[in-house]
Design a protein around this motif. Structure first.
Motif, PDB file in Angstrom:
ATOM      1  N   ARG A 193      41.793  42.846  45.219  1.00 31.80           N
ATOM      2  CA  ARG A 193      43.165  43.017  45.698  1.00 31.80           C
ATOM      3  C   ARG A 193      43.358  44.386  46.354  1.00 31.80           C
ATOM      4  O   ARG A 193      44.114  44.521  47.320  1.00 31.80           O
ATOM      5  CB  ARG A 193      44.138  42.845  44.535  1.00 31.80           C
ATOM      6  CG  ARG A 193      44.298  41.394  44.097  1.00 31.80           C
ATOM      7  CD  ARG A 193      45.277  41.241  42.975  1.00 31.80           C
ATOM      8  NE  ARG A 193      45.463  39.822  42.641  1.00 31.80           N
ATOM      9  CZ  ARG A 193      46.189  39.388  41.611  1.00 31.80           C
ATOM     10  NH1 ARG A 193      46.772  40.260  40.807  1.00 31.80           N
ATOM     11  NH2 ARG A 193      46.314  38.097  41.385  1.00 31.80           N
ATOM     12  N   LYS A 194      42.661  45.402  45.839  1.00 32.37           N
ATOM     13  CA  LYS A 194      42.725  46.709  46.475  1.00 32.37           C
ATOM     14  C   LYS A 194      42.100  46.643  47.861  1.00 32.37           C
ATOM     15  O   LYS A 194      42.654  47.192  48.831  1.00 32.37           O
ATOM     16  CB  LYS A 194      41.996  47.731  45.599  1.00 32.37           C
ATOM     17  CG  LYS A 194      42.055  49.142  46.152  1.00 32.37           C
ATOM     18  CD  LYS A 194      41.348  50.123  45.245  1.00 32.37           C
ATOM     19  CE  LYS A 194      41.392  51.531  45.821  1.00 32.37           C
ATOM     20  NZ  LYS A 194      40.672  52.507  44.953  1.00 32.37           N
ATOM     21  N   GLN A 195      40.963  45.980  47.955  1.00 33.40           N
ATOM     22  CA  GLN A 195      40.333  45.815  49.272  1.00 33.40           C
ATOM     23  C   GLN A 195      41.235  45.018  50.214  1.00 33.40           C
ATOM     24  O   GLN A 195      41.323  45.320  51.408  1.00 33.40           O
ATOM     25  CB  GLN A 195      38.985  45.119  49.117  1.00 33.40           C
ATOM     26  CG  GLN A 195      37.953  45.932  48.354  1.00 33.40           C
ATOM     27  CD  GLN A 195      36.650  45.192  48.195  1.00 33.40           C
ATOM     28  OE1 GLN A 195      36.338  44.268  48.952  1.00 33.40           O
ATOM     29  NE2 GLN A 195      35.873  45.574  47.185  1.00 33.40           N
ATOM     30  N   GLU A 196      41.895  44.006  49.660  1.00 38.54           N
ATOM     31  CA  GLU A 196      42.806  43.197  50.482  1.00 38.54           C
ATOM     32  C   GLU A 196      43.972  44.038  50.989  1.00 38.54           C
ATOM     33  O   GLU A 196      44.389  43.922  52.144  1.00 38.54           O
ATOM     34  CB  GLU A 196      43.318  42.015  49.673  1.00 38.54           C
ATOM     35  CG  GLU A 196      44.218  41.088  50.474  1.00 38.54           C
ATOM     36  CD  GLU A 196      44.853  39.997  49.631  1.00 38.54           C
ATOM     37  OE1 GLU A 196      45.344  39.011  50.208  1.00 38.54           O
ATOM     38  OE2 GLU A 196      44.866  40.142  48.398  1.00 38.54           O
ATOM     39  N   SER A 197      44.497  44.916  50.127  1.00 37.99           N
ATOM     40  CA  SER A 197      45.611  45.775  50.535  1.00 37.99           C
ATOM     41  C   SER A 197      45.174  46.735  51.640  1.00 37.99           C
ATOM     42  O   SER A 197      45.894  46.934  52.631  1.00 37.99           O
ATOM     43  CB  SER A 197      46.118  46.555  49.322  1.00 37.99           C
ATOM     44  OG  SER A 197      47.144  47.446  49.699  1.00 37.99           O
ATOM     45  N   GLU A 198      43.987  47.336  51.483  1.00 30.50           N
ATOM     46  CA  GLU A 198      43.481  48.243  52.519  1.00 30.50           C
ATOM     47  C   GLU A 198      43.235  47.501  53.829  1.00 30.50           C
ATOM     48  O   GLU A 198      43.509  48.016  54.915  1.00 30.50           O
ATOM     49  CB  GLU A 198      42.192  48.896  52.026  1.00 30.50           C
ATOM     50  CG  GLU A 198      42.405  49.844  50.846  1.00 30.50           C
ATOM     51  CD  GLU A 198      41.083  50.380  50.318  1.00 30.50           C
ATOM     52  OE1 GLU A 198      40.027  49.906  50.800  1.00 30.50           O
ATOM     53  OE2 GLU A 198      41.102  51.258  49.435  1.00 30.50           O
ATOM     54  N   LEU A 332      37.589  37.917  51.599  1.00 30.39           N
ATOM     55  CA  LEU A 332      38.254  38.448  50.409  1.00 30.39           C
ATOM     56  C   LEU A 332      39.087  37.381  49.712  1.00 30.39           C
ATOM     57  O   LEU A 332      39.096  37.285  48.474  1.00 30.39           O
ATOM     58  CB  LEU A 332      39.140  39.633  50.800  1.00 30.39           C
ATOM     59  CG  LEU A 332      38.440  40.977  51.010  1.00 30.39           C
ATOM     60  CD1 LEU A 332      39.438  42.019  51.497  1.00 30.39           C
ATOM     61  CD2 LEU A 332      37.793  41.451  49.719  1.00 30.39           C
ATOM     62  N   LEU A 333      39.800  36.583  50.498  1.00 35.37           N
ATOM     63  CA  LEU A 333      40.597  35.506  49.896  1.00 35.37           C
ATOM     64  C   LEU A 333      39.708  34.490  49.201  1.00 35.37           C
ATOM     65  O   LEU A 333      40.055  33.975  48.131  1.00 35.37           O
ATOM     66  CB  LEU A 333      41.445  34.827  50.970  1.00 35.37           C
ATOM     67  CG  LEU A 333      42.577  35.672  51.569  1.00 35.37           C
ATOM     68  CD1 LEU A 333      43.297  34.904  52.665  1.00 35.37           C
ATOM     69  CD2 LEU A 333      43.570  36.081  50.480  1.00 35.37           C
ATOM     70  N   MET A 334      38.560  34.199  49.799  1.00 40.85           N
ATOM     71  CA  MET A 334      37.616  33.290  49.147  1.00 40.85           C
ATOM     72  C   MET A 334      37.113  33.886  47.835  1.00 40.85           C
ATOM     73  O   MET A 334      36.994  33.178  46.811  1.00 40.85           O
ATOM     74  CB  MET A 334      36.440  33.015  50.086  1.00 40.85           C
ATOM     75  CG  MET A 334      36.798  32.209  51.318  1.00 40.85           C
ATOM     76  SD  MET A 334      37.190  30.487  50.934  1.00 40.85           S
ATOM     77  CE  MET A 334      35.578  29.912  50.412  1.00 40.85           C
ATOM     78  N   SER A 335      36.815  35.167  47.847  1.00 35.64           N
ATOM     79  CA  SER A 335      36.364  35.814  46.619  1.00 35.64           C
ATOM     80  C   SER A 335      37.463  35.826  45.570  1.00 35.64           C
ATOM     81  O   SER A 335      37.206  35.612  44.372  1.00 35.64           O
ATOM     82  CB  SER A 335      35.916  37.247  46.928  1.00 35.64           C
ATOM     83  OG  SER A 335      34.849  37.249  47.852  1.00 35.64           O
ATOM     84  N   LEU A 336      38.703  36.076  45.985  1.00 39.00           N
ATOM     85  CA  LEU A 336      39.821  36.042  45.035  1.00 39.00           C
ATOM     86  C   LEU A 336      40.044  34.643  44.490  1.00 39.00           C
ATOM     87  O   LEU A 336      40.315  34.462  43.292  1.00 39.00           O
ATOM     88  CB  LEU A 336      41.086  36.557  45.722  1.00 39.00           C
ATOM     89  CG  LEU A 336      41.205  38.076  45.868  1.00 39.00           C
ATOM     90  CD1 LEU A 336      42.377  38.430  46.780  1.00 39.00           C
ATOM     91  CD2 LEU A 336      41.389  38.728  44.502  1.00 39.00           C
ATOM     92  N   ALA A 337      39.936  33.655  45.343  1.00 40.20           N
ATOM     93  CA  ALA A 337      40.090  32.268  44.876  1.00 40.20           C
ATOM     94  C   ALA A 337      38.999  31.900  43.885  1.00 40.20           C
ATOM     95  O   ALA A 337      39.199  31.057  43.000  1.00 40.20           O
ATOM     96  CB  ALA A 337      40.066  31.321  46.065  1.00 40.20           C
ATOM     97  N   TYR A 345      45.440  30.343  46.682  1.00 47.87           N
ATOM     98  CA  TYR A 345      44.782  30.930  47.847  1.00 47.87           C
ATOM     99  C   TYR A 345      44.412  29.889  48.896  1.00 47.87           C
ATOM    100  O   TYR A 345      44.020  30.244  49.998  1.00 47.87           O
ATOM    101  CB  TYR A 345      43.524  31.682  47.413  1.00 47.87           C
ATOM    102  CG  TYR A 345      43.822  32.929  46.618  1.00 47.87           C
ATOM    103  CD1 TYR A 345      44.170  34.106  47.246  1.00 47.87           C
ATOM    104  CD2 TYR A 345      43.767  32.914  45.231  1.00 47.87           C
ATOM    105  CE1 TYR A 345      44.449  35.249  46.515  1.00 47.87           C
ATOM    106  CE2 TYR A 345      44.042  34.056  44.497  1.00 47.87           C
ATOM    107  CZ  TYR A 345      44.389  35.225  45.132  1.00 47.87           C
ATOM    108  OH  TYR A 345      44.660  36.344  44.410  1.00 47.87           O
ATOM    109  N   VAL A 346      44.513  28.626  48.538  1.00 46.37           N
ATOM    110  CA  VAL A 346      44.122  27.580  49.486  1.00 46.37           C
ATOM    111  C   VAL A 346      45.038  27.605  50.704  1.00 46.37           C
ATOM    112  O   VAL A 346      44.585  27.533  51.856  1.00 46.37           O
ATOM    113  CB  VAL A 346      44.146  26.207  48.802  1.00 46.37           C
ATOM    114  CG1 VAL A 346      43.824  25.105  49.811  1.00 46.37           C
ATOM    115  CG2 VAL A 346      43.158  26.166  47.642  1.00 46.37           C
ATOM    116  N   LYS A 347      46.341  27.733  50.480  1.00 47.71           N
ATOM    117  CA  LYS A 347      47.282  27.765  51.596  1.00 47.71           C
ATOM    118  C   LYS A 347      47.089  29.033  52.436  1.00 47.71           C
ATOM    119  O   LYS A 347      47.165  28.988  53.667  1.00 47.71           O
ATOM    120  CB  LYS A 347      48.718  27.709  51.072  1.00 47.71           C
ATOM    121  CG  LYS A 347      49.079  26.378  50.429  1.00 47.71           C
ATOM    122  CD  LYS A 347      50.534  26.382  49.988  1.00 47.71           C
ATOM    123  CE  LYS A 347      50.917  25.034  49.368  1.00 47.71           C
ATOM    124  NZ  LYS A 347      52.321  25.022  48.910  1.00 47.71           N
TER     125      LYS A 347
END
Length: 691
Positions: A193-198, A332-337, A345-347
């Motif tokens: 999530r930190k990487q996603e925010s950056e 990143l979304l795939m990793s979070l999912a 995260y699918v949507k």
């Protein structure tokens, strides 16, 4: 013995499973699969404990079968064999998937123990069930411990206590594993999530592609909102109480107008989010390279189109970088999912894929367009460079011709300098050579850089009337220059006098250019009598030779001019003696100039019709109002008339002052009495008499 063992197994199964062992044995075998439905922790631990008890008992039977004492008893061996076969059958009926769940946490391998596995994902959310199951097993453990040492303390109770204790230990190990994996999952989720925010901060930075896509989405949203607004207005119009809702309808119409204005501003983004960005800048028409000056325009044009191409490629690099960021966000979304089940995260991934597809399509289009654009730029640059090379080659040829002409005319000037001793003639020859040189160079340039000379001549023919009127003085000056140069009336170094508007300017010719004559005003009788100024540089237009009076004091070889001195004597003075004295003095001081003039006039006989070539001083006497004017004329240096004039004037005055019968006249009045005889002029003495 066998009955005892069977009873123990049945009791243990009853404690653990809450159902007969046969029921567990009759359950279908299930293989561990990431797609199957999750098994409850109760069933999983029960199946794992039952398998442990059966495996322990099977190991005991294997040891008993290897005992030599049992080998001698056939009945015992048969019972043990039957018991072993039954235990194996029971083990085969145990739910393998449930056992695998417990083994995943109790005895994991390096690859199995991971927060990414489906096994962990299915059972982490059910970790709370372990506390309930643990409480139940602790209660059972206390009950069995209470039976120990009592009358009911049997082998079955001890075995059950052992199984319960094993189950509790297994639960503790499972909880430790889950806690470890949960911490790892939370750490992983926080990092992602930190990487996603950056990454979002990087994506939100100013970017023309993002702005264009945002404008496209805004256009679609405004369009949908405008359609919905129109439906509301239509619904009000169709309603029975439309008049009562006029205020609401007016508000909707005002809002509709605002949204329509917004839609018109975003009209360029209606068809495609990147239509304007994918279109490269139009290339201006290439300049025609027809002369050396156009070379600079060609180089500037090449630089400009190259900058346009680089700007377009830079735009593509920016799109590529942004597309890479989008792909990183998807990863990143795939990793979070994979590790986070709290959000859907699918949507997000589907929405991101839709946007990424548009960006990828735009990037592919931009690459194709950039290739075509680059080829076009290269073609234009090749054409311009070829034209520049042709002009440089042509310029080199012209430069060679001009250099050749300069060398030829330089040699001609050196020859003229060597063989022409007269400075004036050399100066004029130098001017003519220079003029011819410049004219030839202009003709070379004219015929090389004007493609259709006849067309230029025709245009000049039509424009000659207007040009002649507008530039009449210039043309007349040029024509006057030709007359002066080729007619030979004026040369550099000549002393001339120019009359203009009643004023006279006398000076030496410094230069004769295409448009004017430059003279340096000297101290002469004219400056002494009229101007009282000298030393001025005066510019005389060449066209004055046709309209004004220009006198040349030193034409051709003549370097002398006639100058005269007037001295008035009284009526009673010996005027004949005065003339004789003036003649002797002028003859004495002008003798050198007289001889020079005689030689010069003899040279002019071949060119001009000279009738009177008398060069001796001339003395004239005229009766004037205040006396007799003695006018003495003599030849003097054209460049120094005042010097000799001053000398002769003083000599004559001194000579007259020594004579008693010569009196210088000046304005006087004389009274004559009646019958007084008139004064008679004195006659010259006879020859031999003293003067």
């Amino acid at each position: 013995m066998i009955k005892r063992i069977a009873g123990t197994l049945l009791f243990t199964a009853t404690l653990l499973l809450g159902a007969p062992a046969a029921s567990a044995a009759d359950a279908p075998v299930q293989k561990a699969s990431k797609h199957q439905t999750a098994v409850s922790w109760n069933s999983a631990v029960d199946a794992y404990a039952l398998r442990h008890v059966l495996q322990e008992r099977l190991a005991q039977i294997d040891v008993a079968l290897q005992n030599p004492e049992a080998a001698g008893k056939a009945d015992a061996l048969r019972r043990l064999e039957r018991e072993r076969e039954r235990l194996k059958t029971e083990l085969g009926r145990i739910n393998a998937a449930a056992v695998a769940v417990v083994e995943y946490y109790v005895q994991p391998t390096g690859e199995q123990l991971s927060i990414h596995t489906d096994m962990y994902r299915r059972y982490e959310s059910k970790a709370a069930e372990l506390e309930t199951l643990k409480s139940d097993l602790q209660i059972k453990q206390k009950s069995l411990n209470a039976l120990l040492g009592t009358a009911r303390d049997t082998a079955e109770v001890q075995q059950s206590l052992k199984v319960t204790t094993f189950a509790l230990e297994t639960l503790s190990r499972i909880q430790q594993r889950i806690a470890h994996l949960s911490d790892a999952r939370l750490t992983r989720v926080n990092d992602l999530r930190k990487q996603e925010s950056e990454l979002k901060d990087e994506l939100d930075k100013s970017n023309i592609w993002q702005k264009s896509y945002t404008a496209y989405l805004t256009y679609q949203d405004v369009k949908k909102d405008l359609a919905a607004l129109q439906e509301q207005i239509d619904a009000i119009d169709r309603s029975d109480d439309a008049d009562a809702k006029m205020e609401q309808r007016d508000a909707l119409l005002a809002k509709q107008k605002i949204m329509s204005d917004q839609l018109s501003l975003l009209q360029s983004h209606s068809a495609s989010p990147f239509a304007d960005l994918l279109k490269p800048e139009e290339i201006e028409a290439a300049p025609e390279i027809s002369n050396p000056i156009d070379i600079f325009a060609g180089v500037s044009y090449n630089k400009k189109v190259r900058e346009q191409l680089n700007e377009y490629i830079k735009r593509g690099d920016e799109l590529k970088r942004y597309l890479r960021l989008l792909l990183d966000e998807r990863q990143l979304l795939m990793s979070l999912a994979d590790v986070d089940s709290e959000e859907d995260y699918v949507k997000k991934i589907a929405s991101l894929d839709s946007m990424t597809d548009k960006y990828q399509t735009a990037y592919s289009t931009l690459q194709d367009t950039a290739d075509v654009y680059a080829k076009r730029v290269e073609e234009i640059e090749l054409k311009i460079n070829k034209a520049i090379e042709e002009q440089l080659f042509k310029l080199a040829n012209i430069g060679g011709i001009i250099l050749f002409l300069l060398i030829i005319f330089f040699i001609m000037k050196q020859i003229a300098k060597k063989y022409i001793s007269d400075n004036e003639r050399f100066y004029m020859a130098n001017k003519v050579i220079t003029f011819a040189n410049v004219s030839l160079i202009l003709l070379v340039l004219l015929f090389n850089y004007i493609e259709n000379v006849s067309y230029v001549v025709t245009v000049l023919g039509f424009a000659s009337a207007g040009i002649a009127i507008a530039m009449k003085d210039w043309f007349m000056s040029m024509l006057g220059w030709l007359v002066i140069v080729f007619g030979g009336s004026i040369h550099v170094g000549d002393r001339v006098r120019v009359d203009k508007d009643g004023k006279q300017y006398v000076g030496d010719v410094l230069d004769i250019s295409l448009l004017r004559i430059t003279i340096l005003e000297d101290i002469t009788l004219t400056t002494y009598m009229h101007n009282r100024r000298a030393g001025r540089v005066i510019f005389i237009p060449n066209n004055y030779i046709f309209t004004e009076m220009i006198a040349n004091y030193t034409h051709v070889s003549l370097k002398t001019v006639w100058d005269g001195i007037d001295i008035t004597v009284t009526f009673d003075s010996n005027h004949k003696k005065a003339q004789l004295i003036a003649k002797e003095i002028t003859r004495k001081f002008a003798k050198g100039y007289t001889d020079i003039t005689r030689n010069q006039l003899n040279k002019l006989r071949s060119r001009y019709n000279l009738k009177n070539t008398n060069v001796e001083p001339r003395i004239y006497a005229f009766a004037e109002e205040n006396g007799i004017r003695i006018s003495a004329w003599y030849l003097t240096n054209a460049y120094a008339t005042l010097t000799l004039r001053s000398t002769i004037s003083m000599e004559i005055l001194d000579a007259y002052g020594k004579e008693e019968d010569i009196t210088i006249a000046y304005p006087t009045q004389r009274l004559r009495l009646q019958n007084e005889p008139l004064p008679q002029p004195r006659s010259l003495p006879e020859e031999g008499e003293p003067v």
